[in-house]
Motif scaffolding. Structure first.
Motif, PDB file in Angstrom:
ATOM      1  N   ASP A 545       1.088  -1.375  -0.094  1.00 42.50           N
ATOM      2  CA  ASP A 545       0.061  -0.184  -0.097  1.00 42.50           C
ATOM      3  C   ASP A 545       0.672   1.220   0.110  1.00 42.50           C
ATOM      4  N   ARG A 546       1.816   1.254   0.816  1.00 36.23           N
ATOM      5  CA  ARG A 546       2.778   2.440   0.976  1.00 36.23           C
ATOM      6  C   ARG A 546       4.269   1.933   1.202  1.00 36.23           C
ATOM      7  N   ILE A 547       5.134   3.019   0.794  1.00 39.35           N
ATOM      8  CA  ILE A 547       6.723   2.589   0.890  1.00 39.35           C
ATOM      9  C   ILE A 547       6.969   3.783   1.690  1.00 39.35           C
ATOM     10  N   VAL A 548       7.749   3.374   2.842  1.00 42.67           N
ATOM     11  CA  VAL A 548       8.335   4.558   3.699  1.00 42.67           C
ATOM     12  C   VAL A 548       9.953   4.399   3.272  1.00 42.67           C
ATOM     13  N   THR A 549      10.600   5.424   2.762  1.00 36.98           N
ATOM     14  CA  THR A 549      12.099   5.249   2.578  1.00 36.98           C
ATOM     15  C   THR A 549      12.834   6.067   3.462  1.00 36.98           C
ATOM     16  N   LEU A 550      14.014   5.425   3.897  1.00 36.75           N
ATOM     17  CA  LEU A 550      14.713   6.149   4.936  1.00 36.75           C
ATOM     18  C   LEU A 550      15.994   6.499   4.542  1.00 36.75           C
ATOM     19  N   ARG A 551      16.523   7.825   5.125  1.00 34.93           N
ATOM     20  CA  ARG A 551      17.910   8.222   4.471  1.00 34.93           C
ATOM     21  C   ARG A 551      18.576   8.749   5.665  1.00 34.93           C
ATOM     22  N   ASP A 552      19.894   8.153   6.034  1.00 35.53           N
ATOM     23  CA  ASP A 552      20.605   8.607   7.004  1.00 35.53           C
ATOM     24  C   ASP A 552      19.706   8.618   8.430  1.00 35.53           C
ATOM     25  N   GLY A 553      18.799   7.503   8.618  1.00 34.97           N
ATOM     26  CA  GLY A 553      17.884   7.308   9.808  1.00 34.97           C
ATOM     27  C   GLY A 553      16.567   8.368   9.785  1.00 34.97           C
ATOM     28  N   ALA A 554      16.588   8.998   8.871  1.00 34.32           N
ATOM     29  CA  ALA A 554      15.413   9.937   8.867  1.00 34.32           C
ATOM     30  C   ALA A 554      14.330   9.679   7.581  1.00 34.32           C
ATOM     31  N   VAL A 555      13.171   9.682   7.771  1.00 38.88           N
ATOM     32  CA  VAL A 555      12.175   9.465   6.897  1.00 38.88           C
ATOM     33  C   VAL A 555      12.582  10.431   5.548  1.00 38.88           C
ATOM     34  N   ASP A 556      12.475   9.888   4.273  1.00 36.54           N
ATOM     35  CA  ASP A 556      12.952  10.761   3.273  1.00 36.54           C
ATOM     36  C   ASP A 556      11.440  10.897   2.245  1.00 36.54           C
ATOM     37  N   GLU A 557      10.799   9.677   2.125  1.00 34.69           N
ATOM     38  CA  GLU A 557       9.428   9.815   1.367  1.00 34.69           C
ATOM     39  C   GLU A 557       8.682   8.820   1.967  1.00 34.69           C
ATOM     40  N   ILE A 558       7.285   9.001   1.844  1.00 37.34           N
ATOM     41  CA  ILE A 558       6.207   8.118   2.147  1.00 37.34           C
ATOM     42  C   ILE A 558       5.076   8.260   0.694  1.00 37.34           C
ATOM     43  N   GLY A 559       4.864   7.013   0.230  1.00 43.07           N
ATOM     44  CA  GLY A 559       3.795   7.091  -0.884  1.00 43.07           C
ATOM     45  C   GLY A 559       3.637   5.923  -1.251  1.00 43.07           C
ATOM     46  N   THR A 560       2.841   5.550  -2.484  1.00 43.93           N
ATOM     47  CA  THR A 560       2.594   4.284  -3.017  1.00 43.93           C
ATOM     48  C   THR A 560       3.791   3.954  -3.787  1.00 43.93           C
ATOM     49  N   PRO A 561       3.894   2.584  -4.181  1.00 42.47           N
ATOM     50  CA  PRO A 561       4.923   2.405  -5.075  1.00 42.47           C
ATOM     51  C   PRO A 561       4.820   3.569  -6.363  1.00 42.47           C
ATOM     52  N   ALA A 562       3.467   3.386  -7.084  1.00 44.94           N
ATOM     53  CA  ALA A 562       3.734   4.440  -8.157  1.00 44.94           C
ATOM     54  C   ALA A 562       3.857   5.861  -8.120  1.00 44.94           C
TER      55      ALA A 562
END
Length: 617
Positions: A545-562
């Protein structure tokens, strides 16, 4: 000594054993003290009979029978005391071991991060062995020695006050000299224990990963390291032995000089007619009885010092601050105000060490039934989020909620009952397949275990074992393949039936065929659950449903795969890297813990991010 007194104070339920040992010791001392009197009387009878000044054979026979009775009683009482001492020791070992294990089970995860399992086990074995050995030797000999010493002093005083005075001075002087050795001895023993603990910890670690050791040809270096650590105890033992035995020489010299004076007084008084030959023999035997407790004191002190040194590490563990079990505040409802399937991280900061943050201001949530994927570089905090969700560590700042409740305010047992996990390493235990599947629900029926195995695609291989679900799988499931172990882990999570599920790279170590079988089981497992996925292939998260990306221990983006596929962020970068055949790009992909999705042994495998996997497909 406070450590030993603390052990005794915490094992008060053993008082019937203590009382029985004291009683048998008192009676043993009485029977032992009767013997010198009988021998002394028999000596006078023999002298009188031989000199024609009285004495009878009948009296000598009665005295001999009296000696036999006294010796038999002493033998029986000695063995009764020994039986009670042995039983008490076994019970004490159980109490101390269970208390230690219970304490370990209640300690926070941070404690185990800094300790080797072999060191923890070795510390228990050494501490318990040394403490119980001391208490066993003390219980079997100390009270007898104490009663005998007091009785000898009293009886000697009745016959000759100079003898009693010399003995009264000798005992405390010898004890003082013995105590002088304790501080240095215990310091050196503690240093030896530290070396042995480290060596044994490494030993356990090497044996547990022997295949890795052999594959990297590290046998000789590991053996050399082990030998060096035990070799380090030799120098400490030399210093320890030199100190102990030099002090022991001084103690024994003082003892020999003191008994020289005692014997001179005894012989001279007898020569001047103060004592009969029989009384002299009586007193000589009493002096011999007095000498035994004094010399035995060195053995007891030596054993006691080992017990004190060993119990220090035992009580260091018991004094650790336990994991907060936590209860709900008064007036707070016991049931969740929201669906337990929901969880959230709100402005969470965390670091395993002060000043070294792993997570920074992490905020995201999962609604009931959602499947959330975490993507980020290896070491970027993905598994740390799992640890926080399980309540293994409290966040340094922010909130982690489950069903709308702050998990730091919830009982940890409740938190962990509501979260099921399938790790990359399935972490099975020795025992049967059934025991491992039912590990989260020991009360589960055979039918429930079988159904969980069927849904996890584990029943296929289980049925090939002659013993079926009763088949033993060896330490950490060594008799099973990687795919089989993982399917057992999936069945275990299915049977637990927690509302929130975490998949921590659950299929990363499997070949394509095993992965497909495990994924089928995971699809069954994720049904009607909220799932947090840490995946090793992009294809396995393409339909979440959603992807949460982490960069250097912080949330970078949140959204659907599309959405994230065209955002230009981490996920879009990974898609581009996966489509590239450049080796540098593939290495960059690996830094995120992501492979290309291709199994060289599978001719049909394609690096297609739209392929079905862990998701909604």
């Amino acid at each position: 000594m406070r450590s030993l007194l603390r052990i005794l104070s915490t094992t008060r339920e053993l008082w019937p054993y203590y009382l029985g040992i004291v009683a048998s010791s008192l009676l043993m001392s009485v029977t032992a003290l009767v013997t010198p009197f009988l021998i002394g009387r028999a000596t006078d009878e023999v002298v009188a009979l031989a000199g024609g000044h009285g004495g009878t054979v009948r009296t000598l026979v009665l005295l001999a029978v009296g000696l036999l009775v006294a010796e038999l009683l002493n033998t029986v009482l000695t063995n009764i005391g020994g039986y009670l001492g042995d039983t008490m020791t076994a019970r004490l070992r159980q109490i101390l071991s269970v208390r230690y294990f219970a304490k370990l089970l209640g300690l926070p995860q941070r404690y185990f991060d800094d300790e080797l399992s072999g060191t923890i086990i070795g510390r228990l074995s050494r501490s318990i062995a040394e403490v119980t050995n001391f208490l066993k030797s003390m219980s079997n000999t100390f009270f007898t020695m104490l009663v005998t010493t007091v009785a000898v002093l009293v009886i000697s005083g009745l016959y000759s006050w100079p003898l009693a005075v010399m003995l009264a001075v000798l005992f405390p002087a010898y004890m003082w000299l013995t105590a002088r050795t304790s501080t240095t001895w215990q310091r050196l023993e503690g240093a030896k224990n530290d070396l042995v603990d480290v060596a044994n910890g490494r030993f356990s670690e090497v044996i547990g990963q022997i295949r890795v050791v052999k594959s990297f040809v590290r046998e000789r270096s590991e053996l050399a390291l082990f030998d060096d650590r035990y070799g380090g105890t030799i120098g400490l033992t030399r210093d320890q032995a030199r100190h102990w035995h030099s002090m022991d020489t001084a103690r024994r010299a003082v003892l020999n000089l003191a008994f020289l004076g005692i014997y001179l007084v005894l012989f001279l008084q007898t020569a001047h007619g103060a004592f009969s030959i029989g009384v002299m023999v009586l007193l000589l035997q009493l002096m011999g009885m007095a000498r035994t407790p004094v010399t035995m004191m060195s053995f007891i002190v030596d054993s006691g010092q080992r017990a004190v040194a060993g119990s220090q590490s035992y009580f260091e563990v018991l004094d650790q601050v336990p994991e907060a079990r936590r209860t709900l505040p008064a007036g707070r409802p016991a049931t969740a105000p929201l669906d337990l399937h929901a969880f959230a991280f709100r402005h969470v900061d965390f670091g395993y060490r002060p000043g070294r943050p792993v997570l920074r201001d992490v905020t995201f949530h999962a609604d009931p039934g959602e499947r959330i994927a975490l993507v980020g570089e290896s070491g970027g905090g993905k598994s740390t989020l799992v640890n926080l969700l399980l309540g293994l560590y409290p966040p340094d700042a922010g909130l982690v909620t489950l069903g709308g409740r702050d998990i730091t305010a919830m009982p940890v047992d409740e938190v962990r009952r509501d979260v099921g996990v399938v790790f990359q390493d399935p972490s099975l235990f020795s025992g049967t397949i059934r025991e491992n599947i039912a590990y989260g629900r020991a009360e589960a029926t055979d039918a429930e275990v079988t159904e969980a195995a069927r849904r996890a695609n584990a029943d296929r291989f289980v049925e090939r074992f002659p013993e079926g679900y009763a088949a033993l799988i060896g330490e950490r499931g060594v008799k099973l393949s990687g795919g089989q172990k993982q399917r057992v882990a999936v069945a275990r999570a299915l049977l637990k039936d927690a509302p929130v599920l975490v998949l921590d790279e659950a299929t990363s170590s499997l070949d394509t065929k095993s992965e497909r079988l495990v994924q089928e089981g995971l699809e069954q497992l994720m049904a009607d659950r909220t799932t947090l996925i840490i995946a090793h292939r992009l294809s396995t998260i393409s339909t979440v449903d959603r992807i949460v990306t982490l960069r250097d221990g912080a949330v970078d983006e949140i959204g659907t795969p599309a959405e994230l596929a065209v955002s230009g962020g981490i996920y879009a970068e990974l898609l581009a890297l996966q489509a590239s055949n450049d080796l540098t790009d593939r290495a960059r992909l690996s830094a995120y813990g992501i492979d290309a999705g291709i199994d060289p042994g599978d001719p049909d495998a394609q690096p297609d991010v739209t392929a079905g996997g862990i998701g909604r497909g």
